[in-house]
Design a protein around this motif. Structure first.
Motif, PDB file in Angstrom:
ATOM      1  N   TYR A  26       0.814  -1.216   0.000  1.00 34.78           N
ATOM      2  CA  TYR A  26       0.000   0.000   0.000  1.00 34.78           C
ATOM      3  C   TYR A  26       0.845   1.264   0.000  1.00 34.78           C
ATOM      4  CZ  TYR A  26      -3.709  -3.216   1.386  1.00 34.78           C
ATOM      5  OH  TYR A  26      -4.589  -4.266   1.421  1.00 34.78           O
ATOM      6  N   ASP A  27       0.231   2.363  -0.431  1.00 33.51           N
ATOM      7  CA  ASP A  27       0.778   3.706  -0.284  1.00 33.51           C
ATOM      8  C   ASP A  27       0.275   4.200   1.077  1.00 33.51           C
ATOM      9  OD1 ASP A  27       1.652   6.312  -0.496  1.00 33.51           O
ATOM     10  OD2 ASP A  27       0.254   6.866  -2.088  1.00 33.51           O
ATOM     11  N   CYS A  28       1.146   4.234   2.072  1.00 34.92           N
ATOM     12  CA  CYS A  28       0.741   4.431   3.466  1.00 34.92           C
ATOM     13  C   CYS A  28       0.938   5.861   3.959  1.00 34.92           C
ATOM     14  CB  CYS A  28       1.561   3.499   4.369  1.00 34.92           C
ATOM     15  SG  CYS A  28       1.333   1.755   4.027  1.00 34.92           S
ATOM     16  N   ALA A  29       0.121   6.216   4.936  1.00 34.93           N
ATOM     17  CA  ALA A  29       0.277   7.451   5.698  1.00 34.93           C
ATOM     18  C   ALA A  29      -0.135   7.147   7.133  1.00 34.93           C
ATOM     19  CB  ALA A  29      -0.592   8.559   5.121  1.00 34.93           C
ATOM     20  N   PHE A  30       0.532   7.813   8.074  1.00 33.72           N
ATOM     21  CA  PHE A  30       0.216   7.634   9.492  1.00 33.72           C
ATOM     22  C   PHE A  30      -0.794   8.673   9.967  1.00 33.72           C
ATOM     23  CE2 PHE A  30       4.485   5.547  10.117  1.00 33.72           C
ATOM     24  CZ  PHE A  30       4.010   4.372  10.696  1.00 33.72           C
ATOM     25  N   VAL A  31      -1.620   8.258  10.919  1.00 32.04           N
ATOM     26  CA  VAL A  31      -2.462   9.138  11.719  1.00 32.04           C
ATOM     27  C   VAL A  31      -2.049   8.875  13.164  1.00 32.04           C
ATOM     28  CG1 VAL A  31      -4.815   9.570  12.498  1.00 32.04           C
ATOM     29  CG2 VAL A  31      -4.386   9.089  10.092  1.00 32.04           C
ATOM     30  N   GLN A  35       2.090  12.955  17.083  1.00 32.42           N
ATOM     31  CA  GLN A  35       3.116  13.336  16.104  1.00 32.42           C
ATOM     32  C   GLN A  35       2.682  14.578  15.334  1.00 32.42           C
ATOM     33  OE1 GLN A  35       6.038  11.745  15.866  1.00 32.42           O
ATOM     34  NE2 GLN A  35       5.430  10.224  17.388  1.00 32.42           N
ATOM     35  N   ASP A  36       3.641  15.380  14.945  1.00 28.02           N
ATOM     36  CA  ASP A  36       3.349  16.565  14.142  1.00 28.02           C
ATOM     37  C   ASP A  36       3.044  16.167  12.705  1.00 28.02           C
ATOM     38  OD1 ASP A  36       3.823  18.299  16.279  1.00 28.02           O
ATOM     39  OD2 ASP A  36       5.967  18.465  15.796  1.00 28.02           O
ATOM     40  N   VAL A  37       2.047  16.835  12.125  1.00 22.17           N
ATOM     41  CA  VAL A  37       1.713  16.627  10.717  1.00 22.17           C
ATOM     42  C   VAL A  37       2.915  17.012   9.870  1.00 22.17           C
ATOM     43  CG1 VAL A  37       0.193  17.392   8.832  1.00 22.17           C
ATOM     44  CG2 VAL A  37      -0.748  16.964  11.107  1.00 22.17           C
ATOM     45  N   ASP A  38       3.111  16.286   8.805  1.00 20.80           N
ATOM     46  CA  ASP A  38       4.191  16.482   7.832  1.00 20.80           C
ATOM     47  C   ASP A  38       5.550  15.965   8.296  1.00 20.80           C
ATOM     48  OD1 ASP A  38       2.483  17.522   5.897  1.00 20.80           O
ATOM     49  OD2 ASP A  38       2.738  19.569   6.639  1.00 20.80           O
ATOM     50  N   THR A  39       5.626  15.350   9.485  1.00 21.79           N
ATOM     51  CA  THR A  39       6.862  14.648   9.823  1.00 21.79           C
ATOM     52  C   THR A  39       6.805  13.293   9.126  1.00 21.79           C
ATOM     53  OG1 THR A  39       5.896  13.715  11.828  1.00 21.79           O
ATOM     54  CG2 THR A  39       7.135  15.749  12.083  1.00 21.79           C
ATOM     55  N   GLU A  40       7.951  12.653   9.020  1.00 22.38           N
ATOM     56  CA  GLU A  40       8.003  11.322   8.429  1.00 22.38           C
ATOM     57  C   GLU A  40       8.533  10.334   9.453  1.00 22.38           C
ATOM     58  OE1 GLU A  40       9.945  10.737   4.702  1.00 22.38           O
ATOM     59  OE2 GLU A  40       8.514  11.986   3.626  1.00 22.38           O
ATOM     60  N   ILE A  41       7.933   9.172   9.485  1.00 19.56           N
ATOM     61  CA  ILE A  41       8.361   8.086  10.352  1.00 19.56           C
ATOM     62  C   ILE A  41       8.523   6.861   9.461  1.00 19.56           C
ATOM     63  CG2 ILE A  41       7.713   6.622  12.301  1.00 19.56           C
ATOM     64  CD1 ILE A  41       6.073   9.085  13.301  1.00 19.56           C
ATOM     65  N   CYS A  42       9.726   6.337   9.430  1.00 20.08           N
ATOM     66  CA  CYS A  42      10.044   5.199   8.542  1.00 20.08           C
ATOM     67  C   CYS A  42       9.747   5.543   7.088  1.00 20.08           C
ATOM     68  CB  CYS A  42       9.282   3.946   8.948  1.00 20.08           C
ATOM     69  SG  CYS A  42       9.644   3.356  10.607  1.00 20.08           S
ATOM     70  N   GLY A  43       9.940   6.810   6.737  1.00 16.70           N
ATOM     71  CA  GLY A  43       9.686   7.239   5.363  1.00 16.70           C
ATOM     72  C   GLY A  43       8.216   7.421   5.025  1.00 16.70           C
ATOM     73  N   ILE A  44       7.355   7.340   6.026  1.00 19.89           N
ATOM     74  CA  ILE A  44       5.907   7.464   5.817  1.00 19.89           C
ATOM     75  C   ILE A  44       5.441   8.768   6.461  1.00 19.89           C
ATOM     76  CG2 ILE A  44       3.652   6.445   6.338  1.00 19.89           C
ATOM     77  CD1 ILE A  44       5.085   3.713   6.393  1.00 19.89           C
ATOM     78  N   PRO A  45       4.683   9.597   5.722  1.00 20.24           N
ATOM     79  CA  PRO A  45       4.247  10.878   6.283  1.00 20.24           C
ATOM     80  C   PRO A  45       3.147  10.728   7.327  1.00 20.24           C
ATOM     81  CG  PRO A  45       3.252  10.566   4.131  1.00 20.24           C
ATOM     82  CD  PRO A  45       4.212   9.419   4.343  1.00 20.24           C
ATOM     83  N   VAL A  46       3.174  11.625   8.308  1.00 17.91           N
ATOM     84  CA  VAL A  46       2.072  11.757   9.250  1.00 17.91           C
ATOM     85  C   VAL A  46       1.140  12.805   8.653  1.00 17.91           C
ATOM     86  CG1 VAL A  46       1.395  12.441  11.590  1.00 17.91           C
ATOM     87  CG2 VAL A  46       3.547  11.185  11.216  1.00 17.91           C
ATOM     88  N   VAL A  47      -0.124  12.413   8.427  1.00 21.23           N
ATOM     89  CA  VAL A  47      -1.063  13.305   7.736  1.00 21.23           C
ATOM     90  C   VAL A  47      -2.135  13.877   8.649  1.00 21.23           C
ATOM     91  CG1 VAL A  47      -0.658  12.292   5.461  1.00 21.23           C
ATOM     92  CG2 VAL A  47      -2.461  11.347   6.932  1.00 21.23           C
ATOM     93  N   GLY A  48      -2.112  13.509   9.934  1.00 23.35           N
ATOM     94  CA  GLY A  48      -3.107  14.062  10.844  1.00 23.35           C
ATOM     95  C   GLY A  48      -3.253  13.241  12.096  1.00 23.35           C
ATOM     96  N   GLY A  49      -4.297  13.598  12.848  1.00 18.72           N
ATOM     97  CA  GLY A  49      -4.639  12.887  14.070  1.00 18.72           C
ATOM     98  C   GLY A  49      -6.010  12.252  13.925  1.00 18.72           C
ATOM     99  N   LEU A  50      -6.492  11.652  14.989  1.00 19.23           N
ATOM    100  CA  LEU A  50      -7.786  10.970  14.929  1.00 19.23           C
ATOM    101  C   LEU A  50      -8.937  11.924  14.595  1.00 19.23           C
ATOM    102  CD1 LEU A  50      -7.432   8.470  17.899  1.00 19.23           C
ATOM    103  CD2 LEU A  50      -7.446   7.949  15.452  1.00 19.23           C
ATOM    104  N   ALA A  51      -8.826  13.160  15.032  1.00 18.46           N
ATOM    105  CA  ALA A  51      -9.877  14.133  14.732  1.00 18.46           C
ATOM    106  C   ALA A  51      -9.981  14.420  13.234  1.00 18.46           C
ATOM    107  CB  ALA A  51      -9.613  15.433  15.490  1.00 18.46           C
ATOM    108  N   ASP A  52      -8.969  14.050  12.471  1.00 16.90           N
ATOM    109  CA  ASP A  52      -8.947  14.320  11.027  1.00 16.90           C
ATOM    110  C   ASP A  52      -9.488  13.168  10.180  1.00 16.90           C
ATOM    111  OD1 ASP A  52      -7.604  16.850  11.436  1.00 16.90           O
ATOM    112  OD2 ASP A  52      -5.784  15.671  11.837  1.00 16.90           O
ATOM    113  N   LEU A  53      -9.930  12.085  10.809  1.00 18.31           N
ATOM    114  CA  LEU A  53     -10.354  10.913  10.031  1.00 18.31           C
ATOM    115  C   LEU A  53     -11.451  11.228   9.021  1.00 18.31           C
ATOM    116  CD1 LEU A  53     -10.318   7.912  12.549  1.00 18.31           C
ATOM    117  CD2 LEU A  53      -8.675   8.462  10.737  1.00 18.31           C
TER     118      LEU A  53
END
Length: 188
Positions: A26-31, A35-53
């Protein structure tokens, strides 16, 4: 060919292990709320928190929760279900899942785990590395089984149960819903 987009909820230790397997397919993104949005963890972007689902649902149709807390994991899945996400299973290439086993949705099966013929796995279940679920055993919804534990033939692990590392749930034994079995325990 482009990969389907998958949201991974939780970028902690377990979430990162899930990500290693998920990014193969898959093309993955973390929620992750921590974590701050736009950081990367293991090369995967953080795109938001649970409130953003709700907003993220417009771009992502698939979601898997990589959080070890069984009750919290269930809450996230239930909320995501109301937003009409789909929940694929993530299995490591070295895992074995019998074609004659039943596996719910949103499950994670890590490296060298084995689900044998006739076994039944509920939804939202996390099976760590080296876990074995033998023939005709049952694991309930939102259970968590840690490394190298074995659920023997005909045994039942209840919903929300947590089985520690190096445990044996003996043949035809029942672990009640919500039970926490400590590491290195044999349950008869």
């Amino acid at each position: 060919m482009s990969k389907k987009k998958l949201l991974l909820v939780g970028a902690g230790g377990f979430g990162r292990m899930v990500a290693e397997r998920a990014m193969i397919q898959y093309d993955c993104a973390f929620v992750d709320d921590g974590q701050d949005v736009d950081t990367e963890i293991c090369g995967i972007p953080v795109v938001g928190g649970l409130a953003d689902l709700r907003e993220l649902r417009k771009e992502y149709g698939l979601l898997v929760v990589g959080i070890g807390n069984n009750r919290f994991r269930a809450q996230v899945y239930e909320r995501a279900k109301t937003l009409e996400f789909a929940f694929p299973n993530i299995a490591a290439p070295s895992a074995y899942v019998s074609p004659f086993a039943e596996v719910g949705c949103g499950c994670v099966v890590l490296q060298n785990a084995c689900i044998q013929n006739g076994a039944s796995i509920g939804s939202g279940v996390l099976l760590n590395a080296g876990t074995e679920v033998h023939c005709d055993a049952t694991v309930g919804d939102y259970a968590l089984i840690y490394t190298n534990s074995v659920v023997r033939t005909g045994a039942t692990v209840g919903n929300f149960a947590r089985i520690g590392s190096n445990c044996t749930i003996c043949n035809n034994t029942t672990v009640p819903d919500g039970t926490d079995i400590p590491d290195c325990t044999a349950v008869h």
